[in-house]
Write an enzyme that holds these catalytic residues in place. Sequence first.
Site, PDB file in Angstrom:
ATOM      1  N   ARG A  64     -29.070  49.191 -39.314  1.00  0.00           N
ATOM      2  CA  ARG A  64     -29.421  50.595 -39.061  1.00  0.00           C
ATOM      3  C   ARG A  64     -29.567  51.362 -40.369  1.00  0.00           C
ATOM      4  O   ARG A  64     -30.438  52.223 -40.516  1.00  0.00           O
ATOM      5  CB  ARG A  64     -28.351  51.262 -38.188  1.00  0.00           C
ATOM      6  CG  ARG A  64     -28.361  50.821 -36.737  1.00  0.00           C
ATOM      7  CD  ARG A  64     -27.078  51.233 -36.027  1.00  0.00           C
ATOM      8  NE  ARG A  64     -26.858  52.676 -36.112  1.00  0.00           N
ATOM      9  CZ  ARG A  64     -25.670  53.253 -35.981  1.00  0.00           C
ATOM     10  NH1 ARG A  64     -24.587  52.515 -35.795  1.00  0.00           N
ATOM     11  NH2 ARG A  64     -25.561  54.563 -36.059  1.00  0.00           N
ATOM     12  N   LYS A 106     -15.094  49.605 -31.949  1.00  0.00           N
ATOM     13  CA  LYS A 106     -13.897  49.285 -32.748  1.00  0.00           C
ATOM     14  C   LYS A 106     -12.641  49.842 -32.083  1.00  0.00           C
ATOM     15  O   LYS A 106     -11.569  49.235 -32.151  1.00  0.00           O
ATOM     16  CB  LYS A 106     -14.061  49.826 -34.167  1.00  0.00           C
ATOM     17  CG  LYS A 106     -15.182  49.148 -34.947  1.00  0.00           C
ATOM     18  CD  LYS A 106     -15.216  49.554 -36.389  1.00  0.00           C
ATOM     19  CE  LYS A 106     -15.758  50.963 -36.598  1.00  0.00           C
ATOM     20  NZ  LYS A 106     -17.198  51.062 -36.332  1.00  0.00           N
ATOM     21  N   SER A 158     -20.961  52.415 -31.879  1.00  0.00           N
ATOM     22  CA  SER A 158     -20.384  51.890 -33.115  1.00  0.00           C
ATOM     23  C   SER A 158     -18.920  52.293 -33.241  1.00  0.00           C
ATOM     24  O   SER A 158     -18.045  51.457 -33.506  1.00  0.00           O
ATOM     25  CB  SER A 158     -21.184  52.399 -34.324  1.00  0.00           C
ATOM     26  OG  SER A 158     -20.588  52.019 -35.542  1.00  0.00           O
ATOM     27  N   HIS A 189      -9.089  58.776 -34.037  1.00  0.00           N
ATOM     28  CA  HIS A 189     -10.249  58.567 -34.905  1.00  0.00           C
ATOM     29  C   HIS A 189     -10.857  59.903 -35.279  1.00  0.00           C
ATOM     30  O   HIS A 189     -11.017  60.789 -34.435  1.00  0.00           O
ATOM     31  CB  HIS A 189     -11.312  57.723 -34.205  1.00  0.00           C
ATOM     32  CG  HIS A 189     -12.546  57.523 -35.039  1.00  0.00           C
ATOM     33  ND1 HIS A 189     -12.608  56.587 -36.053  1.00  0.00           N
ATOM     34  CD2 HIS A 189     -13.744  58.164 -35.035  1.00  0.00           C
ATOM     35  CE1 HIS A 189     -13.808  56.654 -36.627  1.00  0.00           C
ATOM     36  NE2 HIS A 189     -14.504  57.592 -36.037  1.00  0.00           N
ATOM     37  N   ASP A 216     -20.858  45.173 -34.599  1.00  0.00           N
ATOM     38  CA  ASP A 216     -21.057  46.530 -35.126  1.00  0.00           C
ATOM     39  C   ASP A 216     -21.366  46.507 -36.609  1.00  0.00           C
ATOM     40  O   ASP A 216     -22.249  47.224 -37.083  1.00  0.00           O
ATOM     41  CB  ASP A 216     -19.818  47.383 -34.867  1.00  0.00           C
ATOM     42  CG  ASP A 216     -19.915  48.736 -35.540  1.00  0.00           C
ATOM     43  OD1 ASP A 216     -20.847  49.485 -35.220  1.00  0.00           O
ATOM     44  OD2 ASP A 216     -19.073  49.024 -36.413  1.00  0.00           O
TER      45      ASP A 216
END
Length: 437
Positions: A173, A192, A188, A87, A166
């Site tokens: 948010r 995932k 968050s 990521h 999320d």
Amino acid sequence: MTATPKLHIPDLIQKKRDGHTHSRAELEALVLGYTRNEVPDYQVAAWLMAVYLKGMTPPETADLTLVMAASGDQMNLGDLPRTVDKHSTGGVGDKTSLILTPMLAALGLTVAKMSGRGLAHTGGTIDKLESIPGWTSELDEAHFLTQARTIGLALVGQSKDLAPADGKLYALRDVTATVDCLPLIASSIMSKKLASGAHTVVLDVKVGAGAFMKTLEDGRGLARAMVDIGNRAGRQVRAVLTDMDAPLGFMAGNSLEVLEALDTLRGHGPHDLTELCVSLAVEALAAQGEDEQAAEARARATLSDGSALAKFRAFTEGQGGDPTYVDDVSKLDVAPGREEILATSNGFVGKIDALSVGRAVLVLGGGRERKGEAIDHGVGVELLKKPGNAVQTGDPVLRLYHRDGRGLDVARTLLTAGLTLQADKPAPEALILDRVN
């Protein structure tokens, strides 16, 4: 899933407002209740602001992440060998996934991951791959798992059923000024990753002008929080903090980045991009217990012997893409319009602001400001010079690829404002700033 106890939501808001720590059961009551539309958004908005102001402890943040991960579907990759996910927190010209994932597959790891589309000035992996005609991110589960097992690489778009808590919390948010909150950012991202099922996760945390985290201190805090969450969840997680003051590589824009990624897979890519991909591959292998020096040699070999390129070709074809675009990059759609930004003095390139480049790609049509907007894969920006390079007056420094002049004036203004020339050669900037594991 643990049964959600009946708790009084205002009490939970007050508890966090007063700086106390939530139990796992309390977080389940609040978050899962909100996901099921049993808790109204005005109460969750108040709780988010309390978290923003009072923070969360590391165990509490890990519990929040696990609750979010369990709020929907969770991928079962247990039958796949040596699973790894990667990521990036988002950057300009960051085509790393296009290179790193086939490298990892060539190294004997299995990458079965979900990737996103671009939003604002950061590009998405899915958008870039869709520059190749026919390539699709929509695979059924059987195809996805079979391809991951046989090729070592399968990539699909993010599912709305994966960590739906999320998605709901992030949307709230976004309209309550609570996006910029470290435990909420970390939970968050990691919710995932945990729901996606990979045993090993390598994180590329961008720091600088073109990144969400502007300072090394903030980036280090986010990296430590995400690694801690992963470790508490029983995963192998490593993070690399990398500079994003200037764009990565030379190209920014979907087709342009695919072109540069393929050049890198042939062993001819930019030095910074190549080194980052090798470093991230080493982290993945080290997390699997391999010696780092041997891992580096193996990672570099995938770019010199063609094995990573072969994996990318097989992956492309496996997901419906035309493999001839892998072998003949001239077939990629690149916008025909050209304009160059020239040096206005002799000296050196001091700075090419990554955020300005990203915004230029956006106004040219290569990005989206709202989810679902169409994009032009062929537009973008090429860096003809990098920070530290010498220039003479009139030398081209940046090249814009545009379609019929769309956004050209604004893009030119953005790039000119983000370009700094100076008399003295600047000190070289490190690409890799720190590691956390």
